[in-house]
Scaffold this active site. Sequence first.
Site, PDB file in Angstrom:
ATOM      1  N   ASN A  95      18.585  -3.736   0.790  1.00  0.00           N
ATOM      2  CA  ASN A  95      19.010  -2.360   1.056  1.00  0.00           C
ATOM      3  C   ASN A  95      18.963  -2.028   2.553  1.00  0.00           C
ATOM      4  O   ASN A  95      17.895  -2.093   3.176  1.00  0.00           O
ATOM      5  CB  ASN A  95      18.088  -1.420   0.264  1.00  0.00           C
ATOM      6  N   HIS A 180      11.863   6.571 -13.834  1.00  0.00           N
ATOM      7  CA  HIS A 180      11.361   7.539 -12.849  1.00  0.00           C
ATOM      8  C   HIS A 180      11.573   8.975 -13.328  1.00  0.00           C
ATOM      9  O   HIS A 180      12.630   9.303 -13.859  1.00  0.00           O
ATOM     10  CB  HIS A 180      12.107   7.392 -11.521  1.00  0.00           C
ATOM     11  N   ARG A 205       7.175   6.941 -14.290  1.00  0.00           N
ATOM     12  CA  ARG A 205       6.633   7.124 -12.933  1.00  0.00           C
ATOM     13  C   ARG A 205       6.972   8.536 -12.472  1.00  0.00           C
ATOM     14  O   ARG A 205       8.133   8.951 -12.542  1.00  0.00           O
ATOM     15  CB  ARG A 205       7.289   6.107 -11.985  1.00  0.00           C
ATOM     16  N   TYR A 217       9.189  11.064  -0.508  1.00  0.00           N
ATOM     17  CA  TYR A 217       9.736   9.853  -1.127  1.00  0.00           C
ATOM     18  C   TYR A 217       9.899  10.047  -2.643  1.00  0.00           C
ATOM     19  O   TYR A 217       8.998  10.532  -3.324  1.00  0.00           O
ATOM     20  CB  TYR A 217       8.833   8.629  -0.883  1.00  0.00           C
ATOM     21  N   ASP A 273       4.005   6.253  -7.242  1.00  0.00           N
ATOM     22  CA  ASP A 273       4.300   5.343  -6.122  1.00  0.00           C
ATOM     23  C   ASP A 273       3.943   6.036  -4.805  1.00  0.00           C
ATOM     24  O   ASP A 273       4.560   7.043  -4.432  1.00  0.00           O
ATOM     25  CB  ASP A 273       5.799   4.999  -6.151  1.00  0.00           C
ATOM     26  N   HIS A 275       4.263   4.505  -1.978  1.00  0.00           N
ATOM     27  CA  HIS A 275       5.264   3.959  -1.051  1.00  0.00           C
ATOM     28  C   HIS A 275       4.666   3.604   0.317  1.00  0.00           C
ATOM     29  O   HIS A 275       5.243   3.924   1.354  1.00  0.00           O
ATOM     30  CB  HIS A 275       6.434   4.957  -0.907  1.00  0.00           C
ATOM     31  N   GLU A 299       0.847   2.825  -7.347  1.00  0.00           N
ATOM     32  CA  GLU A 299       1.662   1.772  -6.722  1.00  0.00           C
ATOM     33  C   GLU A 299       1.631   1.838  -5.195  1.00  0.00           C
ATOM     34  O   GLU A 299       1.720   2.923  -4.620  1.00  0.00           O
ATOM     35  CB  GLU A 299       3.099   1.943  -7.223  1.00  0.00           C
ATOM     36  N   GLU A 325       6.124  -4.786  -3.513  1.00  0.00           N
ATOM     37  CA  GLU A 325       7.585  -4.821  -3.386  1.00  0.00           C
ATOM     38  C   GLU A 325       8.050  -5.185  -1.976  1.00  0.00           C
ATOM     39  O   GLU A 325       9.177  -5.623  -1.796  1.00  0.00           O
ATOM     40  CB  GLU A 325       8.215  -3.501  -3.842  1.00  0.00           C
ATOM     41  N   ARG A 346       3.673  -6.681  -7.946  1.00  0.00           N
ATOM     42  CA  ARG A 346       5.034  -6.197  -8.220  1.00  0.00           C
ATOM     43  C   ARG A 346       6.009  -6.622  -7.122  1.00  0.00           C
ATOM     44  O   ARG A 346       6.668  -5.791  -6.485  1.00  0.00           O
ATOM     45  CB  ARG A 346       5.095  -4.701  -8.484  1.00  0.00           C
ATOM     46  N   HIS A 375       9.420  -5.367  -9.141  1.00  0.00           N
ATOM     47  CA  HIS A 375      10.208  -4.262  -8.597  1.00  0.00           C
ATOM     48  C   HIS A 375      11.588  -4.229  -9.265  1.00  0.00           C
ATOM     49  O   HIS A 375      12.256  -5.261  -9.339  1.00  0.00           O
ATOM     50  CB  HIS A 375      10.366  -4.526  -7.094  1.00  0.00           C
ATOM     51  N   ASP A 379      18.636  -0.490  -5.979  1.00  0.00           N
ATOM     52  CA  ASP A 379      19.217  -1.147  -4.805  1.00  0.00           C
ATOM     53  C   ASP A 379      19.144  -2.671  -4.857  1.00  0.00           C
ATOM     54  O   ASP A 379      19.451  -3.330  -3.862  1.00  0.00           O
ATOM     55  CB  ASP A 379      18.595  -0.611  -3.515  1.00  0.00           C
ATOM     56  N   GLU A 402       9.879  -2.115 -14.126  1.00  0.00           N
ATOM     57  CA  GLU A 402      10.613  -0.941 -13.630  1.00  0.00           C
ATOM     58  C   GLU A 402      12.106  -1.139 -13.918  1.00  0.00           C
ATOM     59  O   GLU A 402      12.618  -2.244 -13.746  1.00  0.00           O
ATOM     60  CB  GLU A 402      10.394  -0.815 -12.120  1.00  0.00           C
ATOM     61  N   TRP A 465       7.878   5.397   5.537  1.00  0.00           N
ATOM     62  CA  TRP A 465       8.645   6.179   4.555  1.00  0.00           C
ATOM     63  C   TRP A 465       8.113   5.940   3.188  1.00  0.00           C
ATOM     64  O   TRP A 465       7.929   5.813   2.338  1.00  0.00           O
ATOM     65  CB  TRP A 465      10.137   5.811   4.624  1.00  0.00           C
TER      66      TRP A 465
HETATM   67  O1  KDG Z   1      15.156   0.020  -0.943  1.00  0.00           O
HETATM   68  C1  KDG Z   1      13.924   0.639  -1.120  1.00  0.00           C
HETATM   69  C2  KDG Z   1      13.651   0.840  -2.591  1.00  0.00           C
HETATM   70  O2  KDG Z   1      13.796  -0.357  -3.264  1.00  0.00           O
HETATM   71  C3  KDG Z   1      12.276   1.402  -2.850  1.00  0.00           C
HETATM   72  O3  KDG Z   1      12.129   2.596  -2.160  1.00  0.00           O
HETATM   73  C4  KDG Z   1      12.092   1.657  -4.334  1.00  0.00           C
HETATM   74  O4  KDG Z   1       9.741   1.894  -4.050  1.00  0.00           O
HETATM   75  C5  KDG Z   1      10.672   1.714  -4.775  1.00  0.00           C
HETATM   76  C6  KDG Z   1      10.405   1.509  -6.192  1.00  0.00           C
HETATM   77  O5  KDG Z   1       9.232   1.429  -6.526  1.00  0.00           O
HETATM   78  O6  KDG Z   1      11.352   1.419  -6.968  1.00  0.00           O
HETATM   79 MG    MG Z   2       7.846   1.336  -4.980  1.00  0.00          MG
END
Ligand code: KDG
Ligand code: MG
Length: 465
Positions: A95, A180, A205, A217, A273, A275, A299, A325, A346, A375, A379, A402, A465
């Site tokens: 991505n 999600h 999630r 996020y 998550d 992130h 996560e 991820e 993951r 994961h 994307d 997921e 992010w």
């Molecule tokens: O490209 C970034 C995404 O794959 C990510 O933000 C998705 O964190 C993610 C998830 O747990 O699906």
């Molecule tokens: Mg994630």
Amino acid sequence: MHKPFSNINRLGRRGFLGLAGVAALPDSLLSRKRVVRALLAKDTPAENTGSSRGLPPLQITDVRVIVTCPDRNYVLVKVFTSEPGLYGIGDATLNGRELAVAEDLEKHIAPLLVGRDPEQIEDTWQYLYRGPYWRGGPVQMTALAGIDLALWDIKGKRANMPVYQLLGGRTRIGALAYTHASGRDFAEVEDVARRAMERGFKCVRAQVAIPGLEGTYGTPGNKTPEAAAGRVADMAALPQTEVFEPAPYLRVVPRLFEYLRAKLGPEVELMHDCHEKLDPIQAARLAHDLEPYHLFFLEDCLRPEYKESFRLVREHSTTPLAMGELFNSLWDCVPLIKEQLIDYIRCDLGHIGGITAARKVAAMAELFQVRTAWHGPGDIGPPTHAANVHVDISIPNFGIQEMVFFPHMTREVISGGPEFKDGYMNVPDAPGLGCDVNEEAAKKYPYRRAYLPTARRKDGSVQDW
Ligand code: KDG
Ligand code: MG
């Protein structure tokens, strides 16, 4: 794109340089035989003997890279073989850096593959990983994953078996899936979660916008619908910037889960998550504060560089932890697994090197009672989602998967892939991975530049992010 690599000279650059070097030597030192030997100094894997049920030997004849944007960008790989009609499909989507992978595949990797035996998956993996000397990194490992998936697809088709059979056969009826639920406020998250549960999901999630912060996020926030879904907005798009502050985030998230448990009851499995946003002590506090709500997992609470910091989180909480991820090396997984600092690994099969890498991660995790939770975002393309499930349903230590539902436009370009029913994912019993690419449809949707959002603190400094 859509450029086939036809009749690529197997000597490649090294062969050419070898020839130049040989030509510089005085004639008297060279016999014709030695020139020929110099010309043939190429990679020679051990011959694949006695396999494939008496079928003739197989060669890779062509590698085609397809970059397409039905709804969002995907990089697909089609590996052709000397057997008429036999090809494999892989996904090599990274991505926001799609073209870097496409270029790596086209310019560096494809010339190395033409003429090789596609059945020798492990040897090809090792050759592409260790061969270039410069190893790893998300671009290289995504390219390698794309090839790896295509080779497993070829092997399955040749054997007339789905890939999970080649991995040892079924260990479960399906892969328990999660989706999600995101919202601007608690009630909206609850509403989305209820709809998912009505659709059959047993695991959800949950992410909520944080009041006072522009965009958080995984939530709609104030983003365009495309950006909220992480999709391509327009050609001129540059990354959107979100604002993050840990203090309000750490106050709101436990209250979200208190609310959801009260409204949705004890049975639905919930996860969240982070992130990779938090510092160690913040992550430890969040994991501790979430304990009463019994999450399935928390996560990516820390940045991928700080594996030792998971010890601190672990010492302060019994909330199960998931991580991985952003890993693009098998060796990233080792410390977390062998010290049992996480409960779920993951990795993204598309960024860690495909099925060949994932089955090693899974086997290592099994020995330390860590389960998998690959994961599975929108994307990465359907072939990677299919690979996820082939691995999920053939290993003993699967945890959860997921998943996303791909929009119609994507299905028009890439068919097949996992199916969802009653909370579980499965793959159809087709030979190989079970996906195909419609190249004519792919041409209708050319690549469009797009970025992931970035984030900053209120003081303007860069934030993960
Ligand atoms: O490209 C970034 C995404 O794959 C990510 O933000 C998705 O964190 C993610 C998830 O747990 O699906
Ligand atoms: Mg994630």
